[in-house]
Design a protein around this motif. Structure first.
Motif, PDB file in Angstrom:
ATOM      1  N   GLN A 167       0.839  -1.201   0.000  1.00  0.00           N
ATOM      2  CA  GLN A 167       0.000   0.000   0.000  1.00  0.00           C
ATOM      3  C   GLN A 167       0.878   1.257   0.000  1.00  0.00           C
ATOM      4  N   ILE A 168       1.909   1.252   0.835  1.00  0.00           N
ATOM      5  CA  ILE A 168       2.810   2.408   0.922  1.00  0.00           C
ATOM      6  C   ILE A 168       3.534   2.616  -0.400  1.00  0.00           C
ATOM      7  N   MET A 169       4.061   1.533  -0.973  1.00  0.00           N
ATOM      8  CA  MET A 169       4.817   1.657  -2.224  1.00  0.00           C
ATOM      9  C   MET A 169       3.931   2.120  -3.375  1.00  0.00           C
ATOM     10  N   ARG A 170       2.710   1.630  -3.418  1.00  0.00           N
ATOM     11  CA  ARG A 170       1.798   2.053  -4.489  1.00  0.00           C
ATOM     12  C   ARG A 170       1.429   3.528  -4.369  1.00  0.00           C
ATOM     13  N   TRP A 171       1.252   3.994  -3.139  1.00  0.00           N
ATOM     14  CA  TRP A 171       0.876   5.389  -2.950  1.00  0.00           C
ATOM     15  C   TRP A 171       2.088   6.301  -3.122  1.00  0.00           C
ATOM     16  N   ALA A 172       3.192   5.955  -2.471  1.00  0.00           N
ATOM     17  CA  ALA A 172       4.357   6.853  -2.442  1.00  0.00           C
ATOM     18  C   ALA A 172       5.210   6.766  -3.701  1.00  0.00           C
ATOM     19  N   GLY A 173       5.212   5.625  -4.378  1.00  0.00           N
ATOM     20  CA  GLY A 173       6.068   5.433  -5.550  1.00  0.00           C
ATOM     21  C   GLY A 173       5.980   6.546  -6.584  1.00  0.00           C
ATOM     22  N   PRO A 174       4.791   6.839  -7.108  1.00  0.00           N
ATOM     23  CA  PRO A 174       4.685   7.906  -8.104  1.00  0.00           C
ATOM     24  C   PRO A 174       5.064   9.287  -7.556  1.00  0.00           C
ATOM     25  N   ARG A 175       4.830   9.517  -6.289  1.00  0.00           N
ATOM     26  CA  ARG A 175       5.137  10.819  -5.683  1.00  0.00           C
ATOM     27  C   ARG A 175       6.629  10.984  -5.400  1.00  0.00           C
ATOM     28  N   MET A 176       7.344   9.866  -5.325  1.00  0.00           N
ATOM     29  CA  MET A 176       8.783   9.908  -5.059  1.00  0.00           C
ATOM     30  C   MET A 176       9.546  10.598  -6.195  1.00  0.00           C
ATOM     31  N   LEU A 177       9.036  10.514  -7.401  1.00  0.00           N
ATOM     32  CA  LEU A 177       9.729  11.107  -8.543  1.00  0.00           C
ATOM     33  C   LEU A 177       9.946  12.609  -8.347  1.00  0.00           C
ATOM     34  N   TRP A 178       9.006  13.286  -7.729  1.00  0.00           N
ATOM     35  CA  TRP A 178       9.127  14.732  -7.510  1.00  0.00           C
ATOM     36  C   TRP A 178       9.959  15.070  -6.290  1.00  0.00           C
ATOM     37  N   ARG A 179       9.897  14.241  -5.271  1.00  0.00           N
ATOM     38  CA  ARG A 179      10.580  14.565  -4.017  1.00  0.00           C
ATOM     39  C   ARG A 179      11.994  13.990  -3.930  1.00  0.00           C
ATOM     40  N   HIS A 180      12.203  12.832  -4.548  1.00  0.00           N
ATOM     41  CA  HIS A 180      13.508  12.161  -4.507  1.00  0.00           C
ATOM     42  C   HIS A 180      13.796  11.554  -5.881  1.00  0.00           C
ATOM     43  N   PRO A 181      14.029  12.405  -6.880  1.00  0.00           N
ATOM     44  CA  PRO A 181      14.149  11.898  -8.249  1.00  0.00           C
ATOM     45  C   PRO A 181      15.321  10.937  -8.470  1.00  0.00           C
ATOM     46  N   VAL A 182      16.457  11.173  -7.843  1.00  0.00           N
ATOM     47  CA  VAL A 182      17.616  10.293  -8.053  1.00  0.00           C
ATOM     48  C   VAL A 182      17.331   8.897  -7.493  1.00  0.00           C
ATOM     49  N   LEU A 183      16.815   8.847  -6.276  1.00  0.00           N
ATOM     50  CA  LEU A 183      16.468   7.544  -5.683  1.00  0.00           C
ATOM     51  C   LEU A 183      15.433   6.811  -6.538  1.00  0.00           C
ATOM     52  N   THR A 184      14.467   7.557  -7.036  1.00  0.00           N
ATOM     53  CA  THR A 184      13.404   6.953  -7.837  1.00  0.00           C
ATOM     54  C   THR A 184      13.950   6.382  -9.134  1.00  0.00           C
ATOM     55  N   VAL A 185      14.777   7.134  -9.814  1.00  0.00           N
ATOM     56  CA  VAL A 185      15.348   6.650 -11.076  1.00  0.00           C
ATOM     57  C   VAL A 185      16.231   5.433 -10.817  1.00  0.00           C
ATOM     58  N   ARG A 186      17.029   5.473  -9.771  1.00  0.00           N
ATOM     59  CA  ARG A 186      17.874   4.308  -9.430  1.00  0.00           C
ATOM     60  C   ARG A 186      17.008   3.090  -9.139  1.00  0.00           C
ATOM     61  N   HIS A 187      15.905   3.300  -8.432  1.00  0.00           N
ATOM     62  CA  HIS A 187      14.993   2.196  -8.125  1.00  0.00           C
ATOM     63  C   HIS A 187      14.365   1.640  -9.404  1.00  0.00           C
ATOM     64  N   LEU A 188      13.985   2.520 -10.319  1.00  0.00           N
ATOM     65  CA  LEU A 188      13.405   2.075 -11.591  1.00  0.00           C
ATOM     66  C   LEU A 188      14.422   1.296 -12.425  1.00  0.00           C
ATOM     67  N   ILE A 189      15.672   1.710 -12.380  1.00  0.00           N
ATOM     68  CA  ILE A 189      16.727   0.969 -13.079  1.00  0.00           C
ATOM     69  C   ILE A 189      16.900  -0.410 -12.443  1.00  0.00           C
ATOM     70  N   ASP A 190      16.920  -0.449 -11.120  1.00  0.00           N
ATOM     71  CA  ASP A 190      17.040  -1.735 -10.413  1.00  0.00           C
ATOM     72  C   ASP A 190      15.864  -2.642 -10.730  1.00  0.00           C
ATOM     73  N   ASP A 191      14.704  -2.043 -10.936  1.00  0.00           N
ATOM     74  CA  ASP A 191      13.490  -2.803 -11.241  1.00  0.00           C
ATOM     75  C   ASP A 191      13.620  -3.546 -12.575  1.00  0.00           C
TER      76      ASP A 191
END
Length: 142
Positions: A75-99
């Motif tokens: 639930q947390i990942m589904r809600w926060a995931g899309p919002r992370m791109l604006w608040r923590h873009p580097v972490l989000t992109v790294r996570h998407l690459i890892d995905d």
């Protein structure tokens, strides 16, 4: 001691939990709830069978979270995931690459053992009293 990949996963999860806790209207207001969930996630990451080769949680063949915590983290990942791109873009992109990384093979230590009763697993009955009658019954046209 965690490697770089596990440390980054821990940081990503901590940021997602903090974002959910502060801004999600459905977030629990129970004191210490999210700190305990974050500690649980850290412990699970420390014990990950894949170590530094860990795939993204949604790709992982090993479900290491207990059901209740797993549902909450999803639930947390589904809600926060899309919002992370604006608040923590580097972490989000790294996570998407890892995905996108391929899921590594399960370490030998954690692979299922071959069953001594593989004949039973294949759906065949073991030989014993009455085995001949069972075989004859299977060979007759139906």
């Amino acid at each position: 001691m965690s490697g770089k990949r596990i440390s980054r996963e821990k940081e990503t999860i901590a940021k997602m939990i903090a974002l959910f806790e502060k801004q999600c209207p459905q977030a629990s207001r129970e004191e210490g709830h999210y700190q305990a969930l974050n500690a649980y996630a850290d412990k699970r990451l420390d014990k990950c069978v894949f170590g530094e080769e860990k795939p993204a949680c949604k790709q992982c063949p090993v479900h290491c979270y207990q059901r209740k915590q797993g549902r909450k983290m999803k639930q947390i990942m589904r809600w926060a995931g899309p919002r992370m791109l604006w608040r923590h873009p580097v972490l989000t992109v790294r996570h998407l690459i890892d995905d996108r990384r391929p899921v590594p093979e399960l370490p030998e230590k954690y692979r299922p053992k071959s069953e001594p009763f593989s004949v039973l697993a294949a759906g065949k009955l073991p030989a014993g009293p009455g085995a001949a009658q069972r075989e004859e019954g299977q060979q007759q046209p139906g």
